[in-house]
Write a protein that holds these residues in place. Structure first.
Motif, mmCIF file in Angstrom:
data_model
loop_
_atom_site.group_PDB
_atom_site.id
_atom_site.type_symbol
_atom_site.label_atom_id
_atom_site.label_comp_id
_atom_site.label_asym_id
_atom_site.label_seq_id
_atom_site.Cartn_x
_atom_site.Cartn_y
_atom_site.Cartn_z
ATOM 1 N N SER A 4 0.848 -1.196 0.000
ATOM 2 C CA SER A 4 0.000 0.000 0.000
ATOM 3 C C SER A 4 0.880 1.241 0.000
ATOM 4 O O SER A 4 2.057 1.188 0.348
ATOM 5 N N THR A 5 0.305 2.360 -0.377
ATOM 6 C CA THR A 5 1.022 3.628 -0.372
ATOM 7 C C THR A 5 1.523 3.946 1.021
ATOM 8 O O THR A 5 2.627 4.463 1.192
ATOM 9 N N VAL A 6 0.749 3.642 2.048
ATOM 10 C CA VAL A 6 1.152 3.893 3.436
ATOM 11 C C VAL A 6 2.417 3.111 3.760
ATOM 12 O O VAL A 6 3.380 3.660 4.296
ATOM 13 N N GLU A 7 2.436 1.828 3.415
ATOM 14 C CA GLU A 7 3.611 1.000 3.700
ATOM 15 C C GLU A 7 4.833 1.509 2.943
ATOM 16 O O GLU A 7 5.928 1.568 3.498
ATOM 17 N N ALA A 166 8.097 15.237 -5.704
ATOM 18 C CA ALA A 166 7.706 15.718 -4.380
ATOM 19 C C ALA A 166 6.206 15.988 -4.338
ATOM 20 O O ALA A 166 5.539 15.649 -3.352
ATOM 21 N N ASP A 167 5.685 16.586 -5.401
ATOM 22 C CA ASP A 167 4.241 16.842 -5.460
ATOM 23 C C ASP A 167 3.458 15.538 -5.368
ATOM 24 O O ASP A 167 2.435 15.459 -4.677
ATOM 25 N N GLN A 168 3.942 14.514 -6.058
ATOM 26 C CA GLN A 168 3.269 13.213 -6.016
ATOM 27 C C GLN A 168 3.292 12.637 -4.603
ATOM 28 O O GLN A 168 2.273 12.157 -4.102
ATOM 29 N N ILE A 169 4.435 12.706 -3.956
ATOM 30 C CA ILE A 169 4.542 12.196 -2.586
ATOM 31 C C ILE A 169 3.640 12.988 -1.652
ATOM 32 O O ILE A 169 2.919 12.406 -0.827
ATOM 33 N N LEU A 170 3.646 14.307 -1.777
ATOM 34 C CA LEU A 170 2.806 15.144 -0.906
ATOM 35 C C LEU A 170 1.315 14.896 -1.170
ATOM 36 O O LEU A 170 0.513 14.902 -0.227
ATOM 37 N N THR A 171 0.963 14.645 -2.428
ATOM 38 C CA THR A 171 -0.422 14.282 -2.741
ATOM 39 C C THR A 171 -0.790 12.968 -2.074
ATOM 40 O O THR A 171 -1.893 12.838 -1.491
ATOM 41 N N ASP A 172 0.131 12.010 -2.127
ATOM 42 C CA ASP A 172 -0.104 10.727 -1.463
ATOM 43 C C ASP A 172 -0.235 10.907 0.048
ATOM 44 O O ASP A 172 -1.104 10.284 0.677
ATOM 45 N N ILE A 173 0.583 11.762 0.620
ATOM 46 C CA ILE A 173 0.511 12.030 2.066
ATOM 47 C C ILE A 173 -0.838 12.632 2.402
ATOM 48 O O ILE A 173 -1.499 12.226 3.364
#
Length: 178
Positions: A4-7, A166-173
């Motif tokens: 999962s994205t969380v993991e 970074a935008d992708q990671i922050l969107t996922d967060i």
């Protein structure tokens, strides 16, 4: 079984560490960009000087500024390689899609090329001292200007690669914590 994205994110970096790293990247790039612009401007002014003696003096002064800039750039690059790029790589290597490794390789080559121009600048400045020829002044200024242009483009390329990631990671967060 796909993670999962969380993991994936928990294994890559903590959200605050990542956001701090991106903020640091922005701050350091702004500072480096300003210093590069200043040094490039000084190099351009030196190349227009008619007095080779005055130009030699200015180049020697610039040599110290360039040395300090390169120390800052090397520290910045070391931090990126040690902390930022591994965070991005760990996150995106676990996702399906293209690798960031080719982009990092190109950025490293830009950095090496700029170092070669800076070294050529140093050698040309040393040649000015030994031979006191105007051609060494023009060569030194030209190499310095070229190094500054490469490094400025290097910072731009880095941002073109890192900021969308970074935008992708922050969107996922955001989606994880909303």
């Amino acid at each position: 079984m796909q993670q999962s994205t969380v993991e994936i994110f928990e294994q890559s970096a903590r959200p605050t560490q990542f956001m701090e790293a991106i903020e640091r990247l922005k701050e350091e790039h702004n500072e480096l960009r300003a210093r590069l612009s200043d040094i490039r401007g000084q190099g351009e002014r030196v190349s227009r000087l008619r007095s080779s003696r005055e130009a030699e003096v200015k180049l020697k002064e610039l040599r110290d500024s360039v040395g300090l800039l390169m120390e800052s750039l090397d520290a910045h690059a070391s931090w990126e390689e040690r902390e930022l790029f591994p965070m991005l790589t760990r996150y995106f290597n676990k996702m399906q899609g293209p690798s960031i490794m080719p982009s990092i390789w190109v950025m490293e080559k830009d950095h090496e090329l700029a170092h070669m121009f800076v070294q050529s600048f140093y050698e040309a400045v040393d040649g000015c001292v030994e031979e006191s020829e105007n051609i060494h002044v023009k060569t030194a200024a030209s190499h310095l200007i070229q190094a500054c242009m490469i490094l400025s483009e290097h910072l731009n390329l880095e941002e073109e690669v890192v900021y969308p990631m970074a935008d992708q990671i922050l969107t996922d967060i955001d989606s994880l914590f909303s």
